[in-house]
Design a protein around this motif. Sequence first.
Motif, mmCIF file in Angstrom:
data_model
loop_
_atom_site.group_PDB
_atom_site.id
_atom_site.type_symbol
_atom_site.label_atom_id
_atom_site.label_comp_id
_atom_site.label_asym_id
_atom_site.label_seq_id
_atom_site.Cartn_x
_atom_site.Cartn_y
_atom_site.Cartn_z
ATOM 1 N N HIS A 106 27.179 46.620 35.718
ATOM 2 C CA HIS A 106 25.610 46.188 35.650
ATOM 3 C C HIS A 106 25.472 44.728 36.094
ATOM 4 C CE1 HIS A 106 22.210 47.981 33.160
ATOM 5 N NE2 HIS A 106 21.694 47.289 33.944
ATOM 6 N N TRP A 107 26.217 43.920 35.684
ATOM 7 C CA TRP A 107 26.103 42.405 36.035
ATOM 8 C C TRP A 107 27.531 41.832 36.039
ATOM 9 C CZ3 TRP A 107 21.482 39.623 36.216
ATOM 10 C CH2 TRP A 107 20.435 40.364 35.943
ATOM 11 N N PRO A 108 27.696 40.933 36.877
ATOM 12 C CA PRO A 108 29.111 40.434 37.083
ATOM 13 C C PRO A 108 29.307 39.386 35.798
ATOM 14 C CG PRO A 108 27.323 39.286 38.375
ATOM 15 C CD PRO A 108 26.642 40.597 37.868
ATOM 16 N N ASN A 113 30.313 33.054 30.696
ATOM 17 C CA ASN A 113 30.897 34.082 29.675
ATOM 18 C C ASN A 113 32.265 34.582 29.545
ATOM 19 O OD1 ASN A 113 27.983 34.949 28.368
ATOM 20 N ND2 ASN A 113 27.652 34.626 30.545
ATOM 21 N N TYR A 114 32.988 34.229 30.757
ATOM 22 C CA TYR A 114 34.350 34.598 31.037
ATOM 23 C C TYR A 114 35.216 33.548 31.205
ATOM 24 C CZ TYR A 114 32.842 39.538 30.294
ATOM 25 O OH TYR A 114 32.529 40.817 29.825
ATOM 26 N N SER A 115 36.301 33.273 30.571
ATOM 27 C CA SER A 115 37.298 32.038 30.997
ATOM 28 C C SER A 115 37.697 32.421 32.411
ATOM 29 C CB SER A 115 38.323 32.047 30.113
ATOM 30 O OG SER A 115 38.985 33.222 30.095
ATOM 31 N N ASP A 116 38.123 33.585 33.158
ATOM 32 C CA ASP A 116 38.355 33.735 34.216
ATOM 33 C C ASP A 116 37.501 34.718 34.755
ATOM 34 O OD1 ASP A 116 39.592 34.347 36.772
ATOM 35 O OD2 ASP A 116 41.532 34.030 36.009
ATOM 36 N N TRP A 117 36.096 34.630 35.376
ATOM 37 C CA TRP A 117 35.059 35.589 35.691
ATOM 38 C C TRP A 117 35.891 36.259 37.113
ATOM 39 C CZ3 TRP A 117 32.937 35.466 40.421
ATOM 40 C CH2 TRP A 117 32.840 34.232 40.929
ATOM 41 N N GLN A 118 36.522 35.646 37.890
ATOM 42 C CA GLN A 118 36.955 36.402 38.932
ATOM 43 C C GLN A 118 37.961 37.560 38.730
ATOM 44 O OE1 GLN A 118 37.032 32.941 38.490
ATOM 45 N NE2 GLN A 118 36.708 31.954 40.614
ATOM 46 N N THR A 120 38.264 39.183 35.647
ATOM 47 C CA THR A 120 37.527 40.073 34.852
ATOM 48 C C THR A 120 36.865 41.075 35.877
ATOM 49 O OG1 THR A 120 37.200 38.509 33.039
ATOM 50 C CG2 THR A 120 35.944 40.402 33.358
ATOM 51 N N ASN A 121 36.224 40.636 36.694
ATOM 52 C CA ASN A 121 35.354 41.330 37.727
ATOM 53 C C ASN A 121 36.449 42.432 38.469
ATOM 54 O OD1 ASN A 121 32.945 40.760 37.330
ATOM 55 N ND2 ASN A 121 32.743 39.066 38.564
ATOM 56 N N ALA A 122 37.673 41.560 38.945
ATOM 57 C CA ALA A 122 38.640 42.155 39.696
ATOM 58 C C ALA A 122 39.362 43.457 39.085
ATOM 59 C CB ALA A 122 39.867 41.380 40.160
ATOM 60 N N ASP A 123 39.698 43.172 37.692
ATOM 61 C CA ASP A 123 40.238 44.107 36.950
ATOM 62 C C ASP A 123 39.356 45.265 36.403
ATOM 63 O OD1 ASP A 123 42.581 42.518 36.843
ATOM 64 O OD2 ASP A 123 42.192 41.844 34.664
ATOM 65 N N THR A 124 38.321 44.889 36.399
ATOM 66 C CA THR A 124 36.894 45.883 36.189
ATOM 67 C C THR A 124 36.877 46.803 37.433
ATOM 68 O OG1 THR A 124 35.686 44.459 34.855
ATOM 69 C CG2 THR A 124 34.560 46.380 35.752
ATOM 70 N N TRP A 125 36.969 46.238 38.758
ATOM 71 C CA TRP A 125 36.900 46.971 39.782
ATOM 72 C C TRP A 125 37.919 47.877 40.287
ATOM 73 C CZ3 TRP A 125 32.882 48.193 42.370
ATOM 74 C CH2 TRP A 125 32.740 48.686 43.552
#
Length: 281
Positions: A106-108, A113-118, A120-125
């Motif tokens: 829904h939102w990246p 909001n995340y210490s390692d946002w890249q 987090t998005n990669a793990d989600t994907w």
Amino acid sequence: MEVMTLNDNNTMPKLGFGTYKSTEQEGVEAVKTALKAGYRLIDTAAKYENEEAVGKGIRESGVAREEIFVTTKLWREKLGYEETRAELDRSLSKLGLDYVDLYLIHWPANKKNYSDWQKTNADTWRAMEELQTERKIKSIGVSNFWPEHLNALFRTAKVVPAVNQIEYHPGYWQAELTEFCKESGIAVESWSPLARGKVFDNNVLKEISKKHNKSVAQVCLRWILQNDVIVIPKSSTPERIRDNIDVFDFELTQEEIKRIDALPTFGFSGELPNIWPDRVY
């Protein structure tokens, strides 16, 4: 209904029904009305807290499941590999479905909001790619991702997002982001196509709508479609639900499209993916 072929070869209706704020029995009836009117794309999200109502509306509509393209979304506070798998199961349970046609982040994640946002998005994907392989999702995509988020995702993704759902309407249509997505093979989908009602006071849109004997809403939806963008207007009023799908019997001229393209910024929600949950106006 006209469809768009996505980069994974699945097809998606170009115009669908948004269900934001359509909850409880009103949501059930709105979905049934939309399906009866000819909509075949229904868009919901975990955050809307109406997946049960949407699922009930689908079941009570009498329209076969395989004829309906269902989208739901993973909320931004539930990102991560394990969370994604668990959240999809919750959404499927609430919807009463075995699979969804499209699942969106829904939102990246972002650095606020995340210490390692890249990561987090990669793990989600990665979880979404697996769920697609397991056939719980037909197509996977994102929402509100800017090039910075997409480029980071591309470094680890095995599957290119099929869709990016973004704020897109006259007065705020994110031209550079739209072009980036199209060049990357990602279909663009519009949320808030009527700018939360701000379009209705615009004189250019009123003038064009009068010329075509159409409503301002219908002109806005037609403009989005002619820009090769998928659109999901929402309404709980049966008449407006029917009017919003009645946009395939006229075309805007190139001059009219350019006039709408050139409108000054207005109607922006203030929501930005790199600083949520703050808003900027």
